[in-house]
Design a protein around this motif. Sequence first.
Motif, PDB file in Angstrom:
ATOM      1  N   GLN A   1       0.826  -1.204   0.000  1.00 54.11           N
ATOM      2  CA  GLN A   1       0.000   0.000   0.000  1.00 54.11           C
ATOM      3  C   GLN A   1       0.861   1.255   0.000  1.00 54.11           C
ATOM      4  O   GLN A   1       0.578   2.208  -0.727  1.00 54.11           O
ATOM      5  CB  GLN A   1      -0.903   0.029   1.228  1.00 54.11           C
TER       6      GLN A   1
ATOM      7  N   LEU B   1      -5.412   1.862 -10.281  1.00 53.67           N
ATOM      8  CA  LEU B   1      -6.272   2.367  -9.217  1.00 53.67           C
ATOM      9  C   LEU B   1      -7.446   3.119  -9.817  1.00 53.67           C
ATOM     10  O   LEU B   1      -7.441   3.481 -10.981  1.00 53.67           O
ATOM     11  CB  LEU B   1      -5.483   3.317  -8.307  1.00 53.67           C
TER      12      LEU B   1
ATOM     13  N   THR C   1      -9.398   7.232  -6.000  1.00 48.88           N
ATOM     14  CA  THR C   1      -8.321   6.843  -5.086  1.00 48.88           C
ATOM     15  C   THR C   1      -7.083   7.689  -5.346  1.00 48.88           C
ATOM     16  O   THR C   1      -6.439   8.170  -4.407  1.00 48.88           O
ATOM     17  CB  THR C   1      -7.990   5.346  -5.258  1.00 48.88           C
TER      18      THR C   1
ATOM     19  N   THR D   1       2.390   1.775  -3.433  1.00 52.63           N
ATOM     20  CA  THR D   1       1.402   2.242  -4.401  1.00 52.63           C
ATOM     21  C   THR D   1       1.132   3.726  -4.212  1.00 52.63           C
ATOM     22  O   THR D   1       1.077   4.492  -5.178  1.00 52.63           O
ATOM     23  CB  THR D   1       0.102   1.438  -4.254  1.00 52.63           C
TER      24      THR D   1
ATOM     25  N   ALA E   1      -4.182   6.782 -12.739  1.00 51.82           N
ATOM     26  CA  ALA E   1      -5.102   5.678 -12.449  1.00 51.82           C
ATOM     27  C   ALA E   1      -4.907   4.535 -13.442  1.00 51.82           C
ATOM     28  O   ALA E   1      -4.863   3.361 -13.049  1.00 51.82           O
ATOM     29  CB  ALA E   1      -6.537   6.179 -12.481  1.00 51.82           C
TER      30      ALA E   1
END
Length: 93
Positions: free
Chosen positions: A10, A36, A40, A13, A31
């Motif tokens: 996480q 993602l 987000t 990312t 994205a």
Amino acid sequence: MAYGRKTPHQSRTRAHVVLHAARGRSNARIARETGLHVDTVRTWRGRFAEEGMSGLADRPRLGRPSSFTALQAALVKALACQLPAETGAPLAR
């Protein structure tokens, strides 16, 4: 942080989102490249802009309060680490 092998997924990312943003890429492109959702990406870019690196950390989550006290949990864990013959408890318990 973005390229460390021991960095949690996480965190990596989120760091990638920030790096892409620093290169001037749009939320839609970030994205697509990271897999993602656009919302987000927008969230992590906004948090980084407001709070810096600390904004990329997980925030506390709400949930049901614990049913057991810390002492009760510690006692159960200690009991689970002992052999049944030592405690006299049957295996079914």
